[in-house]
Design a protein around this motif. Structure first.
Motif, mmCIF file in Angstrom:
data_model
loop_
_atom_site.group_PDB
_atom_site.id
_atom_site.type_symbol
_atom_site.label_atom_id
_atom_site.label_comp_id
_atom_site.label_asym_id
_atom_site.label_seq_id
_atom_site.Cartn_x
_atom_site.Cartn_y
_atom_site.Cartn_z
ATOM 1 N N GLN A 44 5.314 21.989 61.444
ATOM 2 C CA GLN A 44 4.532 22.479 60.301
ATOM 3 C C GLN A 44 4.381 23.992 60.312
ATOM 4 O O GLN A 44 4.264 24.609 59.260
ATOM 5 C CB GLN A 44 3.138 21.856 60.307
ATOM 6 N N SER A 50 7.959 24.960 57.060
ATOM 7 C CA SER A 50 6.652 24.857 56.400
ATOM 8 C C SER A 50 6.762 25.118 54.901
ATOM 9 O O SER A 50 5.969 24.589 54.121
ATOM 10 C CB SER A 50 5.649 25.819 57.033
ATOM 11 N N ASN A 58 0.591 16.378 59.373
ATOM 12 C CA ASN A 58 1.256 15.996 60.618
ATOM 13 C C ASN A 58 1.409 14.474 60.700
ATOM 14 O O ASN A 58 2.397 13.965 61.226
ATOM 15 C CB ASN A 58 0.535 16.565 61.846
#
Length: 121
Positions: A44, A50, A58
């Motif tokens: 992430q 991202s 997550n």
């Protein structure tokens, strides 16, 4: 007076579920290839990944990877979702590389979660 379970309709917490795009699936595969299975926060926080996965938590990443892994172990012809052969092959390749790196098995480990072990055979 009975208590009722909370309504999980449009008032549920979190973003509404949306179908994963091919670009998101590719980014997840790239993230697992780069950081390893279970490193969802690292994936992430990756600058490129991202930008593609910004709408996914997550837990979304973990669940999607678990489903991608499961799709590689289904019998030929079993389809719970159409998965292009090239994407299936790439997912299998990442799993096999993880298995080689860990001495024969690829395991997905997450705090408080069951461990899924996939034989490298």
């Amino acid at each position: 007076h009975k208590s009722h379970a909370p309504c999980l309709g449009s008032h549920a917490m979190g973003a509404p579920k949306t179908k994963w795009s091919v670009e998101e699936e590719d980014a997840l595969r790239a993230g697992v290839e780069k950081y390893g299975s279970g490193k969802w926060r690292f994936i992430q926080k990756d600058a490129y990944l991202s930008s593609v996965l910004h709408l996914r938590s997550n837990v979304d990443l973990k669940d999607k990877w678990r489903n991608l892994v499961a799709s590689t172990t289904k019998p030929e012809g079993f389809k719970f979702r159409a998965l292009m052969p090239a994407l299936l092959a790439k997912t299998k390749e990442i799993i096999m590389e993880a298995a080689d790196a860990s001495g024969g098995t690829a395991a997905e480990e997450e705090e408080g979660e069951d461990v899924i072990v996939i034989d490298a055979d």
